[in-house]
Design a protein around this motif. Structure first.
Motif: not given
Length: 284
Positions: A23-24, A26-29, A45-48, A131-132
């Motif tokens: 999950d995003l 967890e990735i950011l953590d 290349h994850l997006s929000i 990152i995003l």
């Protein structure tokens, strides 16, 4: 959550495969702790859907990450001196920081001065943007923060409710930002060359220039603009705006809770102004 120690030793390809399954939040953590995870995440290349800066200085600095799904809770990064959870070491923009996490809320330990908070807030922004990919931006602040314009000049909403603003800052916003809804609330305008000298007599200039350029078809950067002030000589706003409108009387179409103007290209706008406020609403 304290990151798993073994993540720091994973090779890039393995790190990327692991990140894809997470999950995003967890990735950011993990990105706050491990360089290899940050590198792997950037390659995906994850997006929000949206990013919102919220600043009510001196005590509240936060970034909200918003998802397309309204049922999915937003991820919040906030700066604070204390946390109910233990702080762990991390890295932001190449600098060592301490952070804690509870569910979807990250708390980053800040310094004591406003300058330190702003520097940390800028580092946090840069790290998230590396990152995003962000689709839409939102801004709400009681300070004029210019580092955000390094990342975007296009906003869905841009709200400034601040005690002081300069005419140069107003000019920058009117001429450089592209915003669906801009709201500006201020109480004092400072001179740009001499900040201690009030420049109330020049506050009307950026507003009048905006009206003139829009009516001429030279600007198309706002759909809705609202300005409210409590400055002395506020009548200059009303006088300067009305002068521009009289110069464009041939474009006047009618009245509907404000004067309606139709530009040569067919675009219509409703304009309301009085002694202390100015409202601009695009109708089509």
């Amino acid at each position: 959550m304290m990151p798993i120690k073994g993540f720091q030793h994973l090779p890039l390809l393995v790190s990327s495969a692991v990140v894809r399954q997470m999950d995003l939040v967890e990735i950011l953590d993990l990105c706050l702790s491990f360089q290899n995870i940050r590198t792997a995440t950037k390659s995906l290349h994850l997006s929000i859907s949206g990013l919102k800066w919220i600043i009510t200085s001196p005590g509240h600095f936060a970034i909200n990450l918003i998802f397309n799904d309204p049922n999915q809770p937003k991820i919040i990064f906030k700066l604070a001196q204390t946390s109910t959870l233990e702080f762990f070491p991390g890295i932001l923009n190449g600098k060592i920081i301490r952070f804690a996490r509870s569910g979807n809320i990250f708390t980053v330990e800040w310094g004591s001065s406003v300058e330190e908070k702003l520097e940390l807030f800028e580092d946090l922004t840069h790290e998230i943007m590396r990152i995003l990919r962000v689709e839409k931006f939102y801004f709400w602040s009681n300070l004029f923060i210019d580092f955000v314009f390094f990342h975007t000049k296009k906003f869905e909403t841009f709200i400034m409710d601040c005690p002081k603003i300069t005419t140069d800052q107003m000019k920058f916003m009117f001429e450089n930002l592209k915003v669906d809804t801009l709201k500006l609330i201020y109480f004092k305008v400072n001179g740009d060359q001499n900040p201690e000298q009030a420049s109330q007599n020049s506050v009307h200039i950026p507003i009048a220039n905006f009206v003139r350029k829009w009516l001429r078809g030279e600007l198309d950067n706002f759909n809705h603009l609202s300005i409210n002030s409590e400055i002395s000589n506020g009548y200059l706003i009303e006088r300067s705006v009305q002068e521009e409108l009289r110069n464009s009387e041939q474009l006047r179409e009618g009245w509907d809770n404000g004067v309606i103007f139709r530009r040569g290209d067919g675009k219509r706008v409703r304009i309301n102004s009085n002694e202390y406020s100015f409202n601009f609403d695009l109708l089509n």
